[in-house]
Design a protein around this motif. Structure first.
Motif, short mmCIF file in Angstrom:
data_model
loop_
_atom_site.label_atom_id
_atom_site.label_comp_id
_atom_site.label_asym_id
_atom_site.label_seq_id
_atom_site.Cartn_x
_atom_site.Cartn_y
_atom_site.Cartn_z
N ILE A 173 5.78 3.54 -17.10
CA ILE A 173 4.52 3.72 -16.38
C ILE A 173 4.62 4.88 -15.39
CG2 ILE A 173 3.01 2.62 -14.65
CD1 ILE A 173 3.65 -0.06 -16.05
N ALA A 174 5.83 5.14 -14.90
CA ALA A 174 6.04 6.13 -13.84
C ALA A 174 5.40 7.48 -14.12
CB ALA A 174 7.54 6.28 -13.57
N PRO A 175 5.49 8.05 -15.34
CA PRO A 175 4.93 9.39 -15.54
C PRO A 175 3.43 9.51 -15.32
CG PRO A 175 6.51 8.86 -17.28
CD PRO A 175 6.27 7.60 -16.51
N LEU A 176 2.68 8.41 -15.41
CA LEU A 176 1.23 8.54 -15.25
C LEU A 176 0.77 8.31 -13.80
CD1 LEU A 176 -0.33 5.54 -14.95
CD2 LEU A 176 0.33 5.38 -17.33
N LEU A 177 1.67 7.85 -12.94
CA LEU A 177 1.26 7.49 -11.58
C LEU A 177 0.77 8.69 -10.75
CD1 LEU A 177 3.86 4.74 -10.63
CD2 LEU A 177 1.46 4.45 -11.33
N PRO A 178 1.37 9.88 -10.85
CA PRO A 178 0.80 11.02 -10.11
C PRO A 178 -0.64 11.32 -10.51
CG PRO A 178 3.05 11.50 -10.76
CD PRO A 178 2.68 10.24 -11.47
N SER A 179 -0.92 11.24 -11.81
CA SER A 179 -2.30 11.48 -12.27
C SER A 179 -3.23 10.38 -11.78
CB SER A 179 -2.35 11.56 -13.80
OG SER A 179 -1.64 12.68 -14.27
N TRP A 180 -2.75 9.14 -11.80
CA TRP A 180 -3.58 8.04 -11.33
C TRP A 180 -3.88 8.17 -9.84
CZ3 TRP A 180 -7.24 4.97 -12.09
CH2 TRP A 180 -7.47 3.87 -11.26
N SER A 181 -2.93 8.62 -9.08
CA SER A 181 -3.14 8.74 -7.63
C SER A 181 -4.29 9.67 -7.30
CB SER A 181 -1.85 9.23 -6.96
OG SER A 181 -0.82 8.27 -7.07
N THR A 182 -4.54 10.65 -8.15
CA THR A 182 -5.64 11.59 -7.89
C THR A 182 -6.99 11.03 -8.31
OG1 THR A 182 -5.49 12.69 -10.05
CG2 THR A 182 -4.05 13.50 -8.29
N LEU A 183 -6.99 9.98 -9.14
CA LEU A 183 -8.23 9.43 -9.67
C LEU A 183 -8.60 8.08 -9.08
CD1 LEU A 183 -7.75 10.13 -13.51
CD2 LEU A 183 -9.18 11.40 -11.92
N ALA A 184 -7.64 7.39 -8.48
CA ALA A 184 -7.85 6.00 -8.06
C ALA A 184 -9.04 5.88 -7.11
CB ALA A 184 -6.59 5.47 -7.39
N PRO A 185 -9.95 4.94 -7.37
CA PRO A 185 -11.09 4.72 -6.46
C PRO A 185 -10.61 4.28 -5.08
CG PRO A 185 -11.40 3.58 -8.57
CD PRO A 185 -9.99 4.06 -8.54
N GLN A 186 -11.40 4.55 -4.08
CA GLN A 186 -11.03 4.22 -2.71
C GLN A 186 -10.80 2.73 -2.54
OE1 GLN A 186 -10.24 6.27 -0.23
NE2 GLN A 186 -9.73 4.48 1.02
N LYS A 187 -11.55 1.91 -3.29
CA LYS A 187 -11.41 0.46 -3.13
C LYS A 187 -10.02 -0.02 -3.52
CE LYS A 187 -13.09 -0.94 -7.71
NZ LYS A 187 -14.07 -1.81 -8.43
N CYS A 188 -9.29 0.76 -4.31
CA CYS A 188 -7.96 0.35 -4.71
C CYS A 188 -7.01 0.25 -3.53
CB CYS A 188 -7.38 1.32 -5.74
SG CYS A 188 -8.21 1.26 -7.35
N ALA A 189 -7.26 1.02 -2.50
CA ALA A 189 -6.38 1.03 -1.33
C ALA A 189 -6.42 -0.29 -0.58
CB ALA A 189 -6.76 2.18 -0.39
N ARG A 190 -7.43 -1.13 -0.88
CA ARG A 190 -7.57 -2.38 -0.15
C ARG A 190 -7.08 -3.59 -0.97
NH1 ARG A 190 -12.53 0.11 0.37
NH2 ARG A 190 -13.55 -1.46 -0.93
N ALA A 191 -6.53 -3.36 -2.14
CA ALA A 191 -6.11 -4.46 -3.00
C ALA A 191 -5.02 -5.30 -2.35
CB ALA A 191 -5.61 -3.93 -4.35
N ALA A 192 -5.11 -6.62 -2.52
CA ALA A 192 -4.14 -7.54 -1.95
C ALA A 192 -2.84 -7.51 -2.72
CB ALA A 192 -4.72 -8.95 -1.95
N ALA A 193 -1.75 -7.90 -2.04
CA ALA A 193 -0.45 -7.95 -2.69
C ALA A 193 -0.35 -9.14 -3.63
CB ALA A 193 0.66 -8.00 -1.65
N ASN A 194 -1.00 -10.26 -3.30
CA ASN A 194 -0.98 -11.42 -4.17
C ASN A 194 -1.97 -11.18 -5.32
OD1 ASN A 194 -1.77 -14.07 -5.33
ND2 ASN A 194 -0.43 -14.89 -3.75
N PRO A 195 -1.53 -11.29 -6.58
CA PRO A 195 -2.42 -10.97 -7.71
C PRO A 195 -3.59 -11.91 -7.87
CG PRO A 195 -0.36 -11.91 -8.49
CD PRO A 195 -0.17 -11.64 -7.03
N GLY A 196 -3.58 -13.06 -7.18
CA GLY A 196 -4.70 -13.98 -7.26
C GLY A 196 -5.67 -13.83 -6.11
N ARG A 197 -5.44 -12.87 -5.23
CA ARG A 197 -6.34 -12.63 -4.10
C ARG A 197 -6.93 -11.23 -4.21
NH1 ARG A 197 -7.17 -17.59 -2.91
NH2 ARG A 197 -5.48 -18.70 -1.89
N LEU A 198 -8.18 -11.12 -3.83
CA LEU A 198 -8.84 -9.81 -3.90
C LEU A 198 -8.51 -8.98 -2.65
CD1 LEU A 198 -10.67 -8.12 -5.67
CD2 LEU A 198 -12.63 -9.11 -4.48
N ARG A 199 -8.49 -9.62 -1.49
CA ARG A 199 -8.22 -8.92 -0.24
C ARG A 199 -7.21 -9.69 0.57
NH1 ARG A 199 -10.12 -5.52 -2.71
NH2 ARG A 199 -12.16 -4.53 -2.54
#
Length: 365
Positions: A339-365
């Motif tokens: 997955i690592a090779p695509l992360l730089p490209s993803w960082s330039t495209l990721a929506p702003q809401k992604c920055a607020r994602a929770a660490a627990n995968p069952g929680r939204l915030r």
């Protein structure tokens, strides 16, 4: 229980640990450590009756990182006593400092018949989820007689007051609606078209609204088969074509119906002599010649419901999932190192809401 430590940089992205088949479950330790270094958000753990016990893998993943969320995706409520499942979840919850989510699914009726277990129904799942949450709140349950079973007495042997998210793995509309009614999070299926993903998100959120819940509070994960062109052949094609063919072996009618694909093409796939003669799972046991044959047999439209090609193209396919309405994406069929090779490209495209994602995968915030 609060989650200690900084939030992963890419909390909106997850991966499947030990994707597919494995003879070496210890590989999970390195996968999780690598994912931690890369800033991936969560590891999802499927269960197979081989070397992939959900409880053991969950403990290993929780102990291998201080940041990554951990979820079963999925185990089944009927393969363990409800008190055993509740205990496993509390143990994982506390071991991970609140990073664990219990993922449940319907499983396979034929397998349950062979195991002499009851087939899973929506009523059973609803009852089981209610029992689990009551146990996690520290309740004593006396003379319960419901769809999930009859239990004279249930109680955890600790003073419990746990808030553990429950995630449902869903593909059919009945389970999608159930998830909207009772779950904290949902994991969709691999090889869904973007239109299908958008429709399923709508089914979940509409069911939540009808149940009097906040439809925007449910964390919905899509599962995107992700195999970039830096993965060498023939492994790259095996992970896309072989995996899709394996799904078609197991529940092709459901997947084709869900996507609105041509049922005649599924009939042609099943009627193929090599497909009929094959024993085993295509993604694990097929030869390169088998995979080449399948590549010619399956419609390109079906295999295009994945992320392939360059890092930029893979990142754009991830963005397509967010545009379809999901909150997070599991990159399926790839190890964290892949997955690592695509992360730089993803960082330039990721929506702003992604920055607020929770660490627990069952929680939204």
């Amino acid at each position: 229980m609060s989650i200690d430590g900084p939030r992963p940089q890419h909390a909106e992205l997850g991966f499947y640990g030990l994707a597919g088949h494995t003879d070496s479950p210890r590989d999970l330790l390195d996968e999780v450590r690598t994912a931690d270094d890369l800033g991936l958000g969560s590891v999802f753990l499927s269960e197979r009756y081989s070397t992939k016990d959900a409880g053991v893998l969950t403990g290993a993943a929780a102990a291998s990182s201080e940041r990554i969320g951990v979820a079963t995706a999925a185990t089944n409520h009927n393969t363990r006593h409800v008190l055993v499942t509740a205990t496993m979840a509390v143990t994982a919850h506390r071991m991970s400092h609140g990073r664990f989510a219990l993922g449940l699914g319907r499983g396979f009726d034929v397998l349950f018949d062979l195991m002499n277990l009851p087939r899973i129904t929506s009523a059973q799942m609803t009852d089981a989820v209610d029992l689990l949450r009551r146990l996690w709140r520290g309740e004593s349950i006396i003379d319960h007689d419901g769809p999930a079973g009859r239990f004279p007495f249930l109680r955890l042997q600790i003073d419990a007051d746990e808030d553990i998210p429950i995630v449902l793995v869903a593909i059919g509309d009945a389970t999608l609606r159930l998830a909207g009614q009772i779950a904290d999070g949902v994991v969709l299926h691999t090889f869904l078209t973007d239109d299908t993903v958008g429709r399923q998100v709508g089914v979940i959120r509409d069911a939540a609204l009808r149940a009097g819940r906040d439809p925007g509070a449910i964390r919905i994960w899509s599962v995107l088969a992700t195999v970039g062109d830096w993965v060498p052949e023939p492994d790259r094609t095996r992970r896309i074509v072989g995996r899709l063919a394996a799904y078609l072996q197991g529940y092709g009618d459901l997947l084709v119906r869900t996507n609105g694909w041509d049922r005649q093409r599924l009939a042609e796939f099943r009627a193929d002599e090599r497909v009929q003669a094959f024993r085993g799972a295509f993604d694990a046991d097929a030869t390169p010649d088998d995979i080449a044959h399948l590549s010619a047999l399956l419609p390109a439209e079906w295999t295009s419901a994945a992320a392939t090609g360059s890092a930029t193209h893979c990142a754009r396919r991830i963005l397509d999932q967010f545009d379809a309405g999901v909150d997070s994406v599991i990159l399926h069929g790839a190890t964290p190192a892949e997955i690592a090779p695509l992360l730089p490209s993803w960082s330039t495209l990721a929506p702003q809401k992604c920055a607020r994602a929770a660490a627990n995968p069952g929680r939204l915030r």
